[in-house]
Design an enzyme around this catalytic site. Sequence first.
Site, PDB file in Angstrom:
ATOM      1  N   ASN A  48       0.866  -1.182   0.000  1.00 15.97           N
ATOM      2  CA  ASN A  48       0.000   0.000   0.000  1.00 15.97           C
ATOM      3  C   ASN A  48       0.903   1.232   0.000  1.00 15.97           C
ATOM      4  O   ASN A  48       1.532   1.537   1.002  1.00 15.97           O
ATOM      5  CB  ASN A  48      -0.882  -0.044   1.260  1.00 15.97           C
ATOM      6  CG  ASN A  48      -1.731   1.193   1.425  1.00 15.97           C
ATOM      7  OD1 ASN A  48      -1.801   2.035   0.526  1.00 15.97           O
ATOM      8  ND2 ASN A  48      -2.376   1.311   2.577  1.00 15.97           N
TER       9      ASN A  48
ATOM     10  N   LYS B 266       0.044   4.253  -0.203  1.00 17.71           N
ATOM     11  CA  LYS B 266      -0.633   5.411   0.423  1.00 17.71           C
ATOM     12  C   LYS B 266      -0.458   6.661  -0.453  1.00 17.71           C
ATOM     13  O   LYS B 266      -0.417   6.539  -1.672  1.00 17.71           O
ATOM     14  CB  LYS B 266      -0.108   5.602   1.852  1.00 17.71           C
ATOM     15  CG  LYS B 266      -0.236   4.305   2.670  1.00 17.71           C
ATOM     16  CD  LYS B 266      -0.064   4.480   4.143  1.00 17.71           C
ATOM     17  CE  LYS B 266      -0.210   3.132   4.835  1.00 17.71           C
ATOM     18  NZ  LYS B 266      -0.134   3.207   6.284  1.00 17.71           N
TER      19      LYS B 266
ATOM     20  N   HIS C  44      -9.450   0.751   5.068  1.00 14.44           N
ATOM     21  CA  HIS C  44      -8.168   0.958   5.766  1.00 14.44           C
ATOM     22  C   HIS C  44      -8.400   1.883   6.957  1.00 14.44           C
ATOM     23  O   HIS C  44      -9.224   2.804   6.879  1.00 14.44           O
ATOM     24  CB  HIS C  44      -7.147   1.559   4.802  1.00 14.44           C
ATOM     25  CG  HIS C  44      -5.771   1.588   5.373  1.00 14.44           C
ATOM     26  ND1 HIS C  44      -5.370   2.548   6.273  1.00 14.44           N
ATOM     27  CD2 HIS C  44      -4.718   0.755   5.219  1.00 14.44           C
ATOM     28  CE1 HIS C  44      -4.126   2.303   6.634  1.00 14.44           C
ATOM     29  NE2 HIS C  44      -3.698   1.223   6.016  1.00 14.44           N
TER      30      HIS C  44
ATOM     31  N   GLU D 149      -6.880   4.306   8.068  1.00 14.12           N
ATOM     32  CA  GLU D 149      -6.733   5.748   7.799  1.00 14.12           C
ATOM     33  C   GLU D 149      -7.994   6.301   7.143  1.00 14.12           C
ATOM     34  O   GLU D 149      -8.346   7.464   7.361  1.00 14.12           O
ATOM     35  CB  GLU D 149      -5.476   5.982   6.939  1.00 14.12           C
ATOM     36  CG  GLU D 149      -4.214   5.787   7.773  1.00 14.12           C
ATOM     37  CD  GLU D 149      -3.008   5.262   7.012  1.00 14.12           C
ATOM     38  OE1 GLU D 149      -2.979   5.353   5.773  1.00 14.12           O
ATOM     39  OE2 GLU D 149      -2.085   4.745   7.674  1.00 14.12           O
TER      40      GLU D 149
ATOM     41  N   GLU E  16      -5.323  -5.373  10.690  1.00 14.33           N
ATOM     42  CA  GLU E  16      -4.346  -4.301  10.871  1.00 14.33           C
ATOM     43  C   GLU E  16      -4.656  -3.542  12.165  1.00 14.33           C
ATOM     44  O   GLU E  16      -5.441  -2.588  12.152  1.00 14.33           O
ATOM     45  CB  GLU E  16      -4.416  -3.327   9.693  1.00 14.33           C
ATOM     46  CG  GLU E  16      -4.038  -3.937   8.371  1.00 14.33           C
ATOM     47  CD  GLU E  16      -3.419  -2.896   7.449  1.00 14.33           C
ATOM     48  OE1 GLU E  16      -2.329  -3.156   6.941  1.00 14.33           O
ATOM     49  OE2 GLU E  16      -4.005  -1.825   7.277  1.00 14.33           O
TER      50      GLU E  16
ATOM     51  N   GLY F 110       2.480   1.900  10.942  1.00  4.54           N
ATOM     52  CA  GLY F 110       3.424   3.008  10.852  1.00  4.54           C
ATOM     53  C   GLY F 110       4.154   3.309  12.139  1.00  4.54           C
ATOM     54  O   GLY F 110       4.864   4.310  12.232  1.00  4.54           O
TER      55      GLY F 110
ATOM     56  N   SER G 234       3.514  -2.421  10.429  1.00  4.43           N
ATOM     57  CA  SER G 234       4.966  -2.495  10.642  1.00  4.43           C
ATOM     58  C   SER G 234       5.559  -3.832  10.205  1.00  4.43           C
ATOM     59  O   SER G 234       6.461  -4.363  10.864  1.00  4.43           O
ATOM     60  CB  SER G 234       5.315  -2.176  12.097  1.00  4.43           C
ATOM     61  OG  SER G 234       4.912  -0.854  12.428  1.00  4.43           O
TER      62      SER G 234
END
Length: 260
Positions: A11, A13, A100, A102, A170, A176, A216
């Site tokens: 991904n 992003k 996702h 985010e 996730e 991250g 991660s």
Amino acid sequence: MAPRIPISAGNWKMNLDNEAADDLCHALLLPDDDAIHQVEGVQVVLAPGFLQIERVRDHFAGTGVGVAGQNMHARDSGAFTGEVSPAQLAEVASWVILGHSERRQYFCEDDGALNGKVTAALAHGLRPILCVGETTQERQADRTTAVLTRQVRQALDGIDLPHDFVIAYEPLWAIGSGQAATAEQAQAAAAVIRGLVRDAAGNDVADGCRILYGGSVKPDNAGEFAAQTDIDGALVGGAALDDQNFLAITRAVAGSDQGR
Ligand code: PGA
């Protein structure tokens, strides 16, 4: 039961301009005999920004590497400024990441909206990668299973799932952060998710469903995640922006990194 082919998904992003995207594609494709698509026993999927989808697709034409959108709208067309429809996405990509964290966190996506997006993606022949996962607070309050249950049930409610559906676990605290879940934590969550799919869609779909871990993932932990019974690959953010890291992760996911 047919073996589940693991997935190594990158991904990107909101990163990389055209030149950087081209460079990364070239690096993944070279050298010829060691290119990413030569890794056997793994489905590779790349999710660039919308504006780079076509060029990435063209770089990997004929290789079997899949290209994904990072999001899409649920409706076929209409007055939705700034959105991309499933019909439009299906013209250039064959996969789509949905839900996702985010998107959930910054763009107010909820489980109900995701149910509509999963339905629309499947109707247009796109293969969704549905993301689920708990926050730090939810894990600390021992609510991980409750959160996964709500997310999976609501997102999949009433949908006739294909036997090779894909879900990515996730946990938000691992994305991250450089602090991945342990393999045991990821396996436990993946087992919960597979059980929920079993309840919702029966044994065939649950046994064929590919569950990825994301958060991660790096070359040195990817193999351990992929070795877990209920984990069938990785959804990779930061490390997917580096060709050597993503190649190493892909080999680890395929189980073909031994001896390297
Ligand atoms: P990360 O991102 O690998 O950078 O933690 C994972 C993701 O957001 O899918």
